[in-house]
Motif scaffolding. Structure first.
Motif, PDB file in Angstrom:
ATOM      1  N   SER A 101      61.890  57.053  36.877  1.00  0.00           N
ATOM      2  CA  SER A 101      62.168  57.421  38.269  1.00  0.00           C
ATOM      3  C   SER A 101      63.259  56.554  38.901  1.00  0.00           C
ATOM      4  O   SER A 101      63.834  56.936  39.927  1.00  0.00           O
ATOM      5  CB  SER A 101      60.885  57.328  39.102  1.00  0.00           C
ATOM      6  N   ASP A 102      63.568  55.403  38.301  1.00  0.00           N
ATOM      7  CA  ASP A 102      64.590  54.511  38.854  1.00  0.00           C
ATOM      8  C   ASP A 102      65.913  54.548  38.090  1.00  0.00           C
ATOM      9  O   ASP A 102      66.777  53.701  38.312  1.00  0.00           O
ATOM     10  CB  ASP A 102      64.072  53.070  38.873  1.00  0.00           C
ATOM     11  N   ILE A 103      66.082  55.519  37.214  1.00  0.00           N
ATOM     12  CA  ILE A 103      67.324  55.613  36.432  1.00  0.00           C
ATOM     13  C   ILE A 103      68.517  55.835  37.358  1.00  0.00           C
ATOM     14  O   ILE A 103      69.549  55.168  37.238  1.00  0.00           O
ATOM     15  CB  ILE A 103      67.229  56.739  35.381  1.00  0.00           C
ATOM     16  N   MET A 104      68.397  56.769  38.291  1.00  0.00           N
ATOM     17  CA  MET A 104      69.517  57.054  39.200  1.00  0.00           C
ATOM     18  C   MET A 104      69.802  55.862  40.121  1.00  0.00           C
ATOM     19  O   MET A 104      70.954  55.576  40.426  1.00  0.00           O
ATOM     20  CB  MET A 104      69.237  58.317  40.023  1.00  0.00           C
ATOM     21  N   THR A 105      68.753  55.183  40.552  1.00  0.00           N
ATOM     22  CA  THR A 105      68.945  53.994  41.386  1.00  0.00           C
ATOM     23  C   THR A 105      69.680  52.908  40.604  1.00  0.00           C
ATOM     24  O   THR A 105      70.598  52.268  41.127  1.00  0.00           O
ATOM     25  CB  THR A 105      67.580  53.458  41.862  1.00  0.00           C
ATOM     26  N   GLY A 106      69.285  52.723  39.356  1.00  0.00           N
ATOM     27  CA  GLY A 106      69.969  51.749  38.505  1.00  0.00           C
ATOM     28  C   GLY A 106      71.412  52.128  38.269  1.00  0.00           C
ATOM     29  O   GLY A 106      72.303  51.274  38.233  1.00  0.00           O
ATOM     30  N   TRP A 107      71.670  53.415  38.118  1.00  0.00           N
ATOM     31  CA  TRP A 107      73.043  53.914  37.951  1.00  0.00           C
ATOM     32  C   TRP A 107      73.872  53.574  39.188  1.00  0.00           C
ATOM     33  O   TRP A 107      75.012  53.138  39.076  1.00  0.00           O
ATOM     34  CB  TRP A 107      73.000  55.411  37.700  1.00  0.00           C
ATOM     35  N   GLN A 108      73.312  53.789  40.368  1.00  0.00           N
ATOM     36  CA  GLN A 108      74.027  53.480  41.607  1.00  0.00           C
ATOM     37  C   GLN A 108      74.334  51.984  41.697  1.00  0.00           C
ATOM     38  O   GLN A 108      75.430  51.597  42.118  1.00  0.00           O
ATOM     39  CB  GLN A 108      73.217  53.921  42.828  1.00  0.00           C
ATOM     40  N   LYS A 109      73.380  51.152  41.291  1.00  0.00           N
ATOM     41  CA  LYS A 109      73.620  49.697  41.308  1.00  0.00           C
ATOM     42  C   LYS A 109      74.664  49.299  40.281  1.00  0.00           C
ATOM     43  O   LYS A 109      75.499  48.441  40.541  1.00  0.00           O
ATOM     44  CB  LYS A 109      72.314  48.947  41.046  1.00  0.00           C
ATOM     45  N   ALA A 127      68.841  61.738  33.186  1.00  0.00           N
ATOM     46  CA  ALA A 127      67.567  61.472  33.876  1.00  0.00           C
ATOM     47  C   ALA A 127      66.598  62.632  33.666  1.00  0.00           C
ATOM     48  O   ALA A 127      65.393  62.413  33.465  1.00  0.00           O
ATOM     49  CB  ALA A 127      67.824  61.241  35.368  1.00  0.00           C
ATOM     50  N   ALA A 128      67.112  63.866  33.686  1.00  0.00           N
ATOM     51  CA  ALA A 128      66.255  65.028  33.422  1.00  0.00           C
ATOM     52  C   ALA A 128      65.722  64.991  31.991  1.00  0.00           C
ATOM     53  O   ALA A 128      64.574  65.378  31.731  1.00  0.00           O
ATOM     54  CB  ALA A 128      67.034  66.312  33.670  1.00  0.00           C
ATOM     55  N   THR A 129      66.539  64.511  31.067  1.00  0.00           N
ATOM     56  CA  THR A 129      66.093  64.366  29.679  1.00  0.00           C
ATOM     57  C   THR A 129      64.976  63.330  29.588  1.00  0.00           C
ATOM     58  O   THR A 129      64.008  63.522  28.855  1.00  0.00           O
ATOM     59  CB  THR A 129      67.278  63.950  28.783  1.00  0.00           C
ATOM     60  N   PHE A 130      65.099  62.254  30.347  1.00  0.00           N
ATOM     61  CA  PHE A 130      64.040  61.246  30.360  1.00  0.00           C
ATOM     62  C   PHE A 130      62.732  61.848  30.883  1.00  0.00           C
ATOM     63  O   PHE A 130      61.659  61.567  30.352  1.00  0.00           O
ATOM     64  CB  PHE A 130      64.428  60.047  31.227  1.00  0.00           C
ATOM     65  N   ILE A 131      62.822  62.655  31.912  1.00  0.00           N
ATOM     66  CA  ILE A 131      61.618  63.288  32.468  1.00  0.00           C
ATOM     67  C   ILE A 131      60.978  64.202  31.431  1.00  0.00           C
ATOM     68  O   ILE A 131      59.758  64.189  31.221  1.00  0.00           O
ATOM     69  CB  ILE A 131      61.969  64.053  33.761  1.00  0.00           C
ATOM     70  N   ARG A 132      61.807  65.009  30.760  1.00  0.00           N
ATOM     71  CA  ARG A 132      61.290  65.932  29.744  1.00  0.00           C
ATOM     72  C   ARG A 132      60.674  65.165  28.576  1.00  0.00           C
ATOM     73  O   ARG A 132      59.591  65.511  28.103  1.00  0.00           O
ATOM     74  CB  ARG A 132      62.414  66.855  29.257  1.00  0.00           C
ATOM     75  N   THR A 133      61.334  64.133  28.108  1.00  0.00           N
ATOM     76  CA  THR A 133      60.787  63.378  26.979  1.00  0.00           C
ATOM     77  C   THR A 133      59.546  62.581  27.383  1.00  0.00           C
ATOM     78  O   THR A 133      58.649  62.396  26.560  1.00  0.00           O
ATOM     79  CB  THR A 133      61.841  62.443  26.361  1.00  0.00           C
ATOM     80  N   ASP A 134      59.468  62.139  28.638  1.00  0.00           N
ATOM     81  CA  ASP A 134      58.233  61.503  29.120  1.00  0.00           C
ATOM     82  C   ASP A 134      57.070  62.492  29.080  1.00  0.00           C
ATOM     83  O   ASP A 134      55.960  62.143  28.692  1.00  0.00           O
ATOM     84  CB  ASP A 134      58.409  60.978  30.553  1.00  0.00           C
ATOM     85  N   PHE A 135      57.336  63.723  29.487  1.00  0.00           N
ATOM     86  CA  PHE A 135      56.282  64.744  29.453  1.00  0.00           C
ATOM     87  C   PHE A 135      55.805  64.966  28.021  1.00  0.00           C
ATOM     88  O   PHE A 135      54.614  65.047  27.760  1.00  0.00           O
ATOM     89  CB  PHE A 135      56.785  66.064  30.054  1.00  0.00           C
TER      90      PHE A 135
END
Length: 171
Positions: A101-109, A127-135
């Motif tokens: 959930s913090d991938i995009m925040t880390g990208w911004q930083k 990030a969507a791939t991370f969500i899918r693979t987490d599922f």
């Protein structure tokens, strides 16, 4: 006083020493820009090697999808490890310790919010791939659909190519 023909050798040696001395002085004066240039080339080579290793590892996972002993949960975990390592090397931010959930925040930083829209969309795909693979990793009946893994790997490779493209200059 001199042997015949040695005057030319002396003048040639003197001219060579003078030329080498001028080059050394010039290198000493320009050492900071030269060091910057060398470090920049080394960093670009590191990024290129990182991209190549990531693509190779992703393709290797896609090739194992047809094998009988294929484990989807471990494939999803390996995809995440590969992508986190790629992002960590590329953007010098600890993505391996960042939750999905913090991938995009880390990208911004990591980019300081200065990346282009296309690169932000590309990271959104990751990030969507991370969500899918987490599922797939944490769900009891989570699995890849038919040919989903191969399509996912192809999409990730295109996304990595988008992230590696240099920024276009606007007039």
């Amino acid at each position: 006083l001199l042997l015949p023909g040695t005057a030319y050798k002396l003048y040639g040696t003197l001219a060579t020493i003078l030329l080498v001395l001028i080059i050394l002085i010039r290198l000493f004066v320009k050492r900071k820009s030269l060091i910057f240039y060398i470090n920049n080339k080394r960093l670009l080579k590191k990024y290129k090697k990182n991209k190549k290793q990531t693509k190779r590892a992703l393709y290797k996972i896609a090739e194992t999808a047809d094998q009988s002993d294929f484990n989807e949960k471990s494939a999803a975990e390996n995809i995440q490890k590969i992508l986190r390592n790629y992002l960590e090397v590329r953007f010098d931010y600890p993505f391996s310790r960042t939750v999905t959930s913090d991938i995009m925040t880390g990208w911004q930083k990591a980019t300081g919010g200065l990346s282009s829209e296309t690169k932000e969309e590309a990271l959104g795909e990751i990030a969507a791939t991370f969500i899918r693979t987490d599922f797939i990793r944490y769900s009891k009946e989570g699995s890849f659909e038919k040919d989903e893994l191969v399509k996912l790997v192809e999409k990730l490779v295109l996304t990595i190519e988008t992230l590696e493209k240099p920024e276009e200059e606007h007039a």
